[in-house]
Design an enzyme around this catalytic site. Sequence first.
Site, PDB file in Angstrom:
ATOM      1  N   LYS A 198     -10.941   2.159   5.034  1.00 57.74           N
ATOM      2  CA  LYS A 198      -9.577   2.441   4.568  1.00 57.74           C
ATOM      3  C   LYS A 198      -8.660   2.823   5.718  1.00 57.74           C
ATOM      4  O   LYS A 198      -7.436   2.766   5.580  1.00 57.74           O
ATOM      5  CB  LYS A 198      -9.615   3.551   3.519  1.00 57.74           C
ATOM      6  CG  LYS A 198     -10.208   3.099   2.193  1.00 57.74           C
ATOM      7  CD  LYS A 198      -9.135   2.620   1.261  1.00 57.74           C
ATOM      8  CE  LYS A 198      -9.701   1.894   0.063  1.00 57.74           C
ATOM      9  NZ  LYS A 198      -8.668   1.374  -0.826  1.00 57.74           N
TER      10      LYS A 198
ATOM     11  N   ASP B  92      -8.709   7.750  -4.848  1.00 57.97           N
ATOM     12  CA  ASP B  92      -9.999   8.326  -5.248  1.00 57.97           C
ATOM     13  C   ASP B  92     -10.674   8.902  -4.019  1.00 57.97           C
ATOM     14  O   ASP B  92     -11.844   9.229  -4.036  1.00 57.97           O
ATOM     15  CB  ASP B  92     -10.875   7.306  -5.980  1.00 57.97           C
ATOM     16  CG  ASP B  92     -10.762   5.930  -5.380  1.00 57.97           C
ATOM     17  OD1 ASP B  92     -10.680   5.850  -4.143  1.00 57.97           O
ATOM     18  OD2 ASP B  92     -10.752   4.947  -6.144  1.00 57.97           O
TER      19      ASP B  92
HETATM   20  C1  PLP Z   1     -15.497   3.050   0.383  1.00 55.83           C
HETATM   21  C2  PLP Z   1     -14.717   2.079  -0.437  1.00 55.83           C
HETATM   22  N1  PLP Z   1     -15.178   0.832  -0.579  1.00 55.83           N
HETATM   23  C3  PLP Z   1     -14.501  -0.082  -1.300  1.00 55.83           C
HETATM   24  C4  PLP Z   1     -13.314   0.242  -1.939  1.00 55.83           C
HETATM   25  C5  PLP Z   1     -12.639  -0.800  -2.777  1.00 55.83           C
HETATM   26  O1  PLP Z   1     -11.399  -1.205  -2.259  1.00 55.83           O
HETATM   27  P1  PLP Z   1     -10.295  -1.816  -3.228  1.00 55.83           P
HETATM   28  O2  PLP Z   1      -9.874  -0.746  -4.170  1.00 55.83           O
HETATM   29  O3  PLP Z   1      -9.207  -2.258  -2.305  1.00 55.83           O
HETATM   30  O4  PLP Z   1     -10.936  -2.946  -3.947  1.00 55.83           O
HETATM   31  C6  PLP Z   1     -12.785   1.536  -1.807  1.00 55.83           C
HETATM   32  C7  PLP Z   1     -11.526   1.912  -2.442  1.00 55.83           C
HETATM   33  O5  PLP Z   1     -11.138   3.050  -2.472  1.00 55.83           O
HETATM   34  C8  PLP Z   1     -13.502   2.485  -1.029  1.00 55.83           C
HETATM   35  O6  PLP Z   1     -13.060   3.734  -0.860  1.00 55.83           O
END
Ligand code: PLP
Length: 403
Positions: free
Chosen positions: A76, A119
């Site tokens: 992120k 989140d």
């Molecule tokens: C560690 C992690 N992996 C994957 C995702 C998924 O990303 P997206 O919401 O853009 O699909 C998130 C989203 O918060 C995340 O924090």
Amino acid sequence: MLLANPRLQYQAYPTELAALMNSEQERLNRQYWAAWDDMAVMPTPVYDLPDVAQDLGIARFSVKDESVRSPLGSFKALGAPIALLRHVLRLHPEWEVAQVLAGRYRAQLQAHTVISATDGNHGRALAAAAQALGCRCVIVLHAHVSAEREAAIAAYGAEIVRIVGNYDDSVLEAARLAQAHGWQVISDTSYDGYEAVPRDVMQGYATIAAEVLAEQNAQPYTHVLLQGGVGGLAAGVLAYWWERCGEERPQFIVVEPEQADCLWQSALQGQASMAQGSVDSIMAGLACGAASPLAWRFLAASVDYFMTVSDAEAIAAMRQLARGSERDMPLLAGESGVAGLAALNQLAANRAQMQAMGLDAQARVLMINSEGATAPSVYAEVVGERAESVLARQQQWLQEHSR
Ligand SMILES: Cc1ncc(COP(=O)(O)O)c(C=O)c1O
């Protein structure tokens, strides 16, 4: 559970999508990163795990390790900071990028408030970027975000607003507060009339694919597993691959928690849709109830398969990666990071199915470990070992294997 995309098409990267996200913008992002001293963002390594590959009956299994992307501990770090920077540059096209990145407009930006729901990981990245540039930052957290994740966001000076309800309620509350106070939403999900910022967030994630393609040898990956929350990570990574490789792209498999299957439901319904389920998973980053409509435009015809995994499958995959083996380095992979391996392990129970998907002895498969132990106490509890201890074993493994 497995769903073959009923709308799958192999085609060149469409011009209308290229107008939104493209490799030229990704290149520009990398120039921004190179000049942004306050946000330490590094290219991430890819590790091959031959023992996992052997167990799965495939030629190669690789992990792109986003846990070491930055001190924020997840991919992120590539999204919100770039989106905030591009937002500031849109507001002040007369400002010099290098000066903005050096924090020289702190005084002017102090009066500018940015807000987002999260989140955990997106809010942490936004808070860090806002602090670096000098903006005020407000982060809206829903009831299931742990106190530990809250503290990690507040450590970057963000003001926290707690609400009852889930992730989708927090997105609505962030939009309401922004409207009421004249603040700017920097969200990773899109909604009606709000696309430029989430587009920039997703474009930031494309750097993951750019790094893989720059390093890739003559034997390209045949399958790429992408975990799905609102779909932004999958869209950002996949779009770059698609643009660069066209119909020669790998197969893409999107993996979600079974309680938060908004992308699976979108595939069934042919449009960005809501999840069916409690939307409460140990995979906190993937526990999203509504697909991002903008992300869905990129995923609709290009994802080969959608899969869902259970929390128990995710926990087993976390333990497996932490454990390592004689030939596989122990890896620190968080709850949302391991979705790809959890999905492959699930498929391994049905070899005929794997063969039908081309996951055979010739398959070269990549998954993205999208986070490390971003909630350290959750990690220690479910893996039965603290993150520091896994990393110490990793160092030991590296020493033993460098001889
Ligand atoms: C560690 C992690 N992996 C994957 C995702 C998924 O990303 P997206 O919401 O853009 O699909 C998130 C989203 O918060 C995340 O924090």
